[in-house]
Write an enzyme that holds these catalytic residues in place. Structure first.
Site, PDB file in Angstrom:
ATOM      1  N   ASP A  18     -13.371 -37.161  -7.322  1.00  0.00           N
ATOM      2  CA  ASP A  18     -12.723 -35.940  -6.834  1.00  0.00           C
ATOM      3  C   ASP A  18     -11.304 -36.225  -6.338  1.00  0.00           C
ATOM      4  OD1 ASP A  18     -12.537 -33.273  -6.282  1.00  0.00           O
ATOM      5  OD2 ASP A  18     -13.693 -33.346  -4.427  1.00  0.00           O
ATOM      6  N   ASN A  20      -8.265 -35.292  -8.229  1.00  0.00           N
ATOM      7  CA  ASN A  20      -7.200 -35.376  -9.240  1.00  0.00           C
ATOM      8  C   ASN A  20      -6.155 -34.277  -9.043  1.00  0.00           C
ATOM      9  OD1 ASN A  20      -8.648 -37.406 -10.445  1.00  0.00           O
ATOM     10  ND2 ASN A  20      -9.406 -36.168 -12.145  1.00  0.00           N
ATOM     11  N   TRP A  23      -3.950 -34.857  -5.989  1.00  0.00           N
ATOM     12  CA  TRP A  23      -3.063 -35.998  -6.255  1.00  0.00           C
ATOM     13  C   TRP A  23      -1.819 -35.503  -7.008  1.00  0.00           C
ATOM     14  CZ3 TRP A  23      -0.890 -38.356 -10.486  1.00  0.00           C
ATOM     15  CH2 TRP A  23      -0.463 -39.675 -10.339  1.00  0.00           C
ATOM     16  N   HIS A  35      -5.484 -35.370 -13.802  1.00  0.00           N
ATOM     17  CA  HIS A  35      -6.624 -35.780 -14.618  1.00  0.00           C
ATOM     18  C   HIS A  35      -6.259 -36.975 -15.495  1.00  0.00           C
ATOM     19  CE1 HIS A  35      -8.848 -32.479 -13.065  1.00  0.00           C
ATOM     20  NE2 HIS A  35      -8.153 -31.537 -13.688  1.00  0.00           N
ATOM     21  N   ARG A  69     -13.591 -23.018 -13.970  1.00  0.00           N
ATOM     22  CA  ARG A  69     -12.154 -23.243 -13.697  1.00  0.00           C
ATOM     23  C   ARG A  69     -11.313 -22.440 -14.693  1.00  0.00           C
ATOM     24  NH1 ARG A  69     -10.877 -29.218 -11.392  1.00  0.00           N
ATOM     25  NH2 ARG A  69     -12.563 -29.196  -9.877  1.00  0.00           N
ATOM     26  N   LEU A 129     -22.631 -53.560 -19.444  1.00  0.00           N
ATOM     27  CA  LEU A 129     -22.689 -52.378 -18.572  1.00  0.00           C
ATOM     28  C   LEU A 129     -23.141 -51.140 -19.355  1.00  0.00           C
ATOM     29  CD1 LEU A 129     -21.722 -50.908 -15.859  1.00  0.00           C
ATOM     30  CD2 LEU A 129     -19.598 -50.496 -17.094  1.00  0.00           C
ATOM     31  N   ILE A 193     -22.760 -33.603  -2.232  1.00  0.00           N
ATOM     32  CA  ILE A 193     -23.337 -34.170  -3.472  1.00  0.00           C
ATOM     33  C   ILE A 193     -22.902 -33.318  -4.664  1.00  0.00           C
ATOM     34  CG2 ILE A 193     -25.513 -34.738  -4.673  1.00  0.00           C
ATOM     35  CD1 ILE A 193     -25.142 -36.447  -2.188  1.00  0.00           C
ATOM     36  N   GLU A 205     -27.646 -45.014  -1.192  1.00  0.00           N
ATOM     37  CA  GLU A 205     -26.689 -45.157  -0.090  1.00  0.00           C
ATOM     38  C   GLU A 205     -25.440 -44.334  -0.437  1.00  0.00           C
ATOM     39  OE1 GLU A 205     -27.213 -46.745   2.772  1.00  0.00           O
ATOM     40  OE2 GLU A 205     -29.231 -47.287   2.104  1.00  0.00           O
TER      41      GLU A 205
HETATM   42  C1  FPP Z   1     -12.162 -33.638  -9.944  1.00  0.00           C
HETATM   43  O1  FPP Z   1     -10.879 -33.505  -9.356  1.00  0.00           O
HETATM   44  C2  FPP Z   1     -12.082 -34.179 -11.299  1.00  0.00           C
HETATM   45  C3  FPP Z   1     -12.522 -33.568 -12.443  1.00  0.00           C
HETATM   46  C4  FPP Z   1     -13.176 -32.239 -12.486  1.00  0.00           C
HETATM   47  C5  FPP Z   1     -12.340 -34.209 -13.757  1.00  0.00           C
HETATM   48  C6  FPP Z   1     -12.633 -35.678 -13.854  1.00  0.00           C
HETATM   49  C7  FPP Z   1     -11.891 -36.204 -15.005  1.00  0.00           C
HETATM   50  C8  FPP Z   1     -11.304 -37.421 -15.065  1.00  0.00           C
HETATM   51  C9  FPP Z   1     -11.372 -38.434 -13.975  1.00  0.00           C
HETATM   52  C10 FPP Z   1     -10.478 -37.745 -16.251  1.00  0.00           C
HETATM   53  C11 FPP Z   1     -11.041 -38.535 -17.355  1.00  0.00           C
HETATM   54  C12 FPP Z   1     -12.455 -38.922 -17.348  1.00  0.00           C
HETATM   55  C13 FPP Z   1     -13.073 -39.544 -18.391  1.00  0.00           C
HETATM   56  C14 FPP Z   1     -14.514 -39.905 -18.274  1.00  0.00           C
HETATM   57  C15 FPP Z   1     -12.343 -39.946 -19.619  1.00  0.00           C
HETATM   58  P1  FPP Z   1     -10.380 -32.050  -8.947  1.00  0.00           P
HETATM   59  O2  FPP Z   1      -9.672 -31.467 -10.122  1.00  0.00           O
HETATM   60  O3  FPP Z   1     -11.533 -31.267  -8.432  1.00  0.00           O
HETATM   61  O4  FPP Z   1      -9.384 -32.392  -7.803  1.00  0.00           O
HETATM   62  P2  FPP Z   1      -9.061 -31.490  -6.508  1.00  0.00           P
HETATM   63  O5  FPP Z   1     -10.316 -31.439  -5.692  1.00  0.00           O
HETATM   64  O6  FPP Z   1      -7.976 -32.256  -5.850  1.00  0.00           O
HETATM   65  O7  FPP Z   1      -8.613 -30.149  -7.023  1.00  0.00           O
END
Ligand code: FPP
Length: 247
Positions: A18, A20, A23, A35, A69, A129, A193, A205
């Site tokens: 969480d 992105n 950021w 992302h 979204r 893995l 969660i 954990e």
């Molecule tokens: C949550 O941050 C993130 C997502 C919904 C997308 C996750 C995607 C990636 C990490 C990119 C690539 C992944 C793979 C497996 C190739 P958010 O958008 O909810 O952030 P915020 O809470 O700051 O708005």
């Protein structure tokens, strides 16, 4: 359960990536840039998890709720997954990583479904893995599916409903053949969660950090693992003498 290679190391780590969007916003960039930076953090984590001998890594890439979204963000994320898979599968295979995708595939585009199936088939015999990527996944969706499967088996007469126990139900979940996560990590400063692996996280954990996902680097992962190594796991008992493991 602790890892055979190192008793302080989790065998299975599950991650909610969480932060992105925040950021990117903090840098005056579009959310998609967050992302993309998140994708780089995924690569670092996969490399590190493999190097350390972690057996299973489950990443929450896109939840059942994320379909709500804005359409352009959903489309950009789907395009990013497709691009990432096109780019990375051969390299993951070379490194002995086994890929697995969990979630409601019916909602995904045909090219994405195809590349997921091909990647699973290509890497099926790998022994490194195991990387489980949750796309269009929800813990409640997983539970509904598990219930439906048991209902079908009982309606057909293949299963006596009185014989259903935790083990029978556990085997129906998408990660039914995998040991439950030992460590759950959530970045981005939210303490939830969020409908991730609801059944499987019963004794996991939990580790939460304010670090936004794109900043979750090798050091941040080490900090989470050190925290885990210091936990006393009791599984509802008075010592860690026993563990709940259906796999
Ligand atoms: C949550 O941050 C993130 C997502 C919904 C997308 C996750 C995607 C990636 C990490 C990119 C690539 C992944 C793979 C497996 C190739 P958010 O958008 O909810 O952030 P915020 O809470 O700051 O708005």
């Amino acid at each position: 359960m602790k890892n055979e290679l190192d008793p302080g190391l989790p065998r299975h780590v599950a991650v909610v990536m969480d932060g992105n969007g925040r950021w990117a916003e903090r840098r005056g960039l579009p959310r998609l840039a967050g992302h993309q930076a998140g994708y780089r953090a995924v690569k670092t984590l996969v490399r590190e998890a493999g190097r350390r001998g972690i057996r299973h890594l489950t990443l929450f890439a896109f939840s059942s709720e994320n379909w709500g979204r804005p359409a352009d963000e959903v489309a950009a994320l789907m395009a990013l997954f497709l691009k990432a898979l096109r780019r990375e599968v051969a390299d993951l295979h070379r490194h002995g990583i086994r890929l697995d995708f969990i979630g409601d595939r019916d909602k995904l585009s045909l090219p994405l479904r195809r590349i997921m199936e091909d990647a699973q088939r290509l890497t099926a015999a790998n022994e490194g893995l195991m990387l489980h990527v949750a796309v269009s996944y929800g813990g409640r969706w997983d539970m509904v599916n598990a219930a439906k499967r048991l209902a079908v088996a009982t309606a057909r007469g293949d299963l006596d409903p009185r014989s259903i126990d935790e083990r029978t139900l556990a085997a129906q979940f998408t990660l039914g053949a995998v040991p439950d996560p030992d460590l759950f990590i959530r970045t981005g400063g939210e303490y939830r969660i969020s409908n991730f692996l609801l059944w499987n996280l019963a004794y996991t954990e939990l580790y939460f950090t304010e670090t936004l996902w794109p900043d979750f680097d090798k050091r941040a992962f080490s900090a989470a693992l050190s925290d885990f190594a210091g936990r006393q796991r009791q599984f509802g008992q008075v010592s860690a003498a026993r563990f709940v493991d259906y796999a």
